[in-house]
Design an enzyme around this catalytic site. Sequence first.
Site, PDB file in Angstrom:
ATOM      1  N   HIS A   9     -13.471  -2.997  -3.333  1.00 47.41           N
ATOM      2  CA  HIS A   9     -14.818  -3.264  -3.847  1.00 47.41           C
ATOM      3  C   HIS A   9     -15.900  -3.189  -2.776  1.00 47.41           C
ATOM      4  O   HIS A   9     -17.015  -3.659  -3.006  1.00 47.41           O
ATOM      5  CB  HIS A   9     -14.850  -4.637  -4.517  1.00 47.41           C
ATOM      6  CG  HIS A   9     -14.083  -4.672  -5.812  1.00 47.41           C
ATOM      7  ND1 HIS A   9     -14.425  -3.901  -6.900  1.00 47.41           N
ATOM      8  CD2 HIS A   9     -12.983  -5.363  -6.182  1.00 47.41           C
ATOM      9  CE1 HIS A   9     -13.571  -4.127  -7.893  1.00 47.41           C
ATOM     10  NE2 HIS A   9     -12.684  -5.000  -7.488  1.00 47.41           N
ATOM     11  N   ASP A  25      -0.659   3.803   7.985  1.00 46.59           N
ATOM     12  CA  ASP A  25      -0.649   4.581   9.224  1.00 46.59           C
ATOM     13  C   ASP A  25      -1.649   4.024  10.240  1.00 46.59           C
ATOM     14  O   ASP A  25      -1.497   4.230  11.447  1.00 46.59           O
ATOM     15  CB  ASP A  25      -0.947   6.069   8.953  1.00 46.59           C
ATOM     16  CG  ASP A  25       0.254   6.787   8.332  1.00 46.59           C
ATOM     17  OD1 ASP A  25       1.311   6.138   8.157  1.00 46.59           O
ATOM     18  OD2 ASP A  25       0.130   7.984   8.016  1.00 46.59           O
ATOM     19  N   GLU A  41      -3.568  -7.781 -13.287  1.00 51.00           N
ATOM     20  CA  GLU A  41      -4.930  -8.227 -13.586  1.00 51.00           C
ATOM     21  C   GLU A  41      -5.476  -7.559 -14.851  1.00 51.00           C
ATOM     22  O   GLU A  41      -6.653  -7.247 -14.934  1.00 51.00           O
ATOM     23  CB  GLU A  41      -5.859  -8.007 -12.381  1.00 51.00           C
ATOM     24  CG  GLU A  41      -5.810  -6.623 -11.762  1.00 51.00           C
ATOM     25  CD  GLU A  41      -6.772  -6.454 -10.581  1.00 51.00           C
ATOM     26  OE1 GLU A  41      -7.610  -7.325 -10.331  1.00 51.00           O
ATOM     27  OE2 GLU A  41      -6.675  -5.399  -9.925  1.00 51.00           O
ATOM     28  N   ARG A  78      -6.300  -4.191   0.983  1.00 55.57           N
ATOM     29  CA  ARG A  78      -6.299  -3.854  -0.448  1.00 55.57           C
ATOM     30  C   ARG A  78      -6.909  -2.474  -0.560  1.00 55.57           C
ATOM     31  O   ARG A  78      -8.092  -2.276  -0.232  1.00 55.57           O
ATOM     32  CB  ARG A  78      -7.092  -4.853  -1.301  1.00 55.57           C
ATOM     33  CG  ARG A  78      -7.150  -4.342  -2.760  1.00 55.57           C
ATOM     34  CD  ARG A  78      -7.479  -5.399  -3.776  1.00 55.57           C
ATOM     35  NE  ARG A  78      -8.861  -5.850  -3.722  1.00 55.57           N
ATOM     36  CZ  ARG A  78      -9.398  -6.684  -4.617  1.00 55.57           C
ATOM     37  NH1 ARG A  78      -8.654  -7.148  -5.621  1.00 55.57           N
ATOM     38  NH2 ARG A  78     -10.647  -7.066  -4.496  1.00 55.57           N
ATOM     39  N   ASP A 104     -10.696  -9.690 -13.146  1.00 54.76           N
ATOM     40  CA  ASP A 104     -10.322  -8.568 -14.007  1.00 54.76           C
ATOM     41  C   ASP A 104      -9.426  -9.020 -15.146  1.00 54.76           C
ATOM     42  O   ASP A 104      -9.521  -8.476 -16.251  1.00 54.76           O
ATOM     43  CB  ASP A 104      -9.645  -7.465 -13.185  1.00 54.76           C
ATOM     44  CG  ASP A 104     -10.664  -6.614 -12.457  1.00 54.76           C
ATOM     45  OD1 ASP A 104     -11.655  -6.215 -13.088  1.00 54.76           O
ATOM     46  OD2 ASP A 104     -10.489  -6.372 -11.254  1.00 54.76           O
TER      47      ASP A 104
HETATM   48  C1  3PY Z   1      -9.986 -10.058  -9.455  1.00 57.65           C
HETATM   49  O1  3PY Z   1     -10.222 -11.266  -9.625  1.00 57.65           O
HETATM   50  O2  3PY Z   1     -10.036  -9.202 -10.345  1.00 57.65           O
HETATM   51  C2  3PY Z   1      -9.619  -9.617  -8.129  1.00 57.65           C
HETATM   52  O3  3PY Z   1      -9.331  -8.451  -7.954  1.00 57.65           O
HETATM   53  C3  3PY Z   1      -9.625 -10.620  -7.035  1.00 57.65           C
HETATM   54  O4  3PY Z   1      -9.285 -10.141  -5.819  1.00 57.65           O
HETATM   55 MG    MG Z   2      -9.629  -7.168  -9.566  1.00 58.33          MG
END
Ligand code: 3PY
Ligand code: MG
Length: 255
Positions: free
Chosen positions: A46, A85, A147, A71, A173
């Site tokens: 993000h 890498d 999620e 991430r 999410d």
């Molecule tokens: C979410 O809450 O959707 C996330 O990806 C948190 O890291």
């Molecule tokens: Mg998320």
Amino acid sequence: MRANRVKRLLGEGKPAFGTFMGLGSPVAAESLAHLGFDWLVIDQEHNPFDASLMVSQLQAMSATPTVPLVRVPWNEGVWIKSALDAGAYGVVIPMVNTRAEAEAAVAAVRYPPQGGRRIGGARTRLYGGNDYVERANDEMLLVVMIESAAGVANAQDILSVPGIDAYFIGPSDLCASLGLAQTWEPEYPEFWAALGKVQDAARGTGVAPGIHSNGARAKRMVDLGYRFIALGYDSSYLTGGAAAALAEARKGAPE
Ligand code: 3PY
Ligand code: MG
């Protein structure tokens, strides 16, 4: 090879606490690592910083025992390869909704014969050690994010794929996917019912439960069985601390 302390903690059923970093700041990463977090996630999903800034953050953490994770923006081999890498000791993969997506993540993270990761990258050996290629499959941490409603429904299929170390609930999410208003601290019964289903699916697989949380809720999450626990974001510490100081100063100042 340098051992992955977070893999050991999770393997022993112990909690591992970390936080997410979206500021793209090597100094912030260095400062947080020196505080003693078990892991830190450089959050490329993000936050629009480029790969060289990701490398600088990994370098900034490398003088500490904090395990550096990334991430990736999406579940794609090119992103996973770039992070590993560069010396990340594991990846968090967003939005894993099916068994095929989980298998693709494992294939990107593990060298043959377990997967299809290609061999390369100087920082792997600089950070991990000269036997990196021989031992990386045992040390890289793979965390898949559950999620979405689909991820919850397919949790058993996803979490039974060999090679996954932890799953990680994204509350925002997941709430959105369940048709619930976004919050960092969901108390909706539907949300908790979904979490229960994923925990049931994980039981007996050896996959550690994880969740994005905060300091105040961490004990509750540990008591519920969560082990890979994120405490907020670097930016929330910055703005939270600054807002509190400013509010306190204004309170004591003449109008
Ligand atoms: C979410 O809450 O959707 C996330 O990806 C948190 O890291
Ligand atoms: Mg998320």
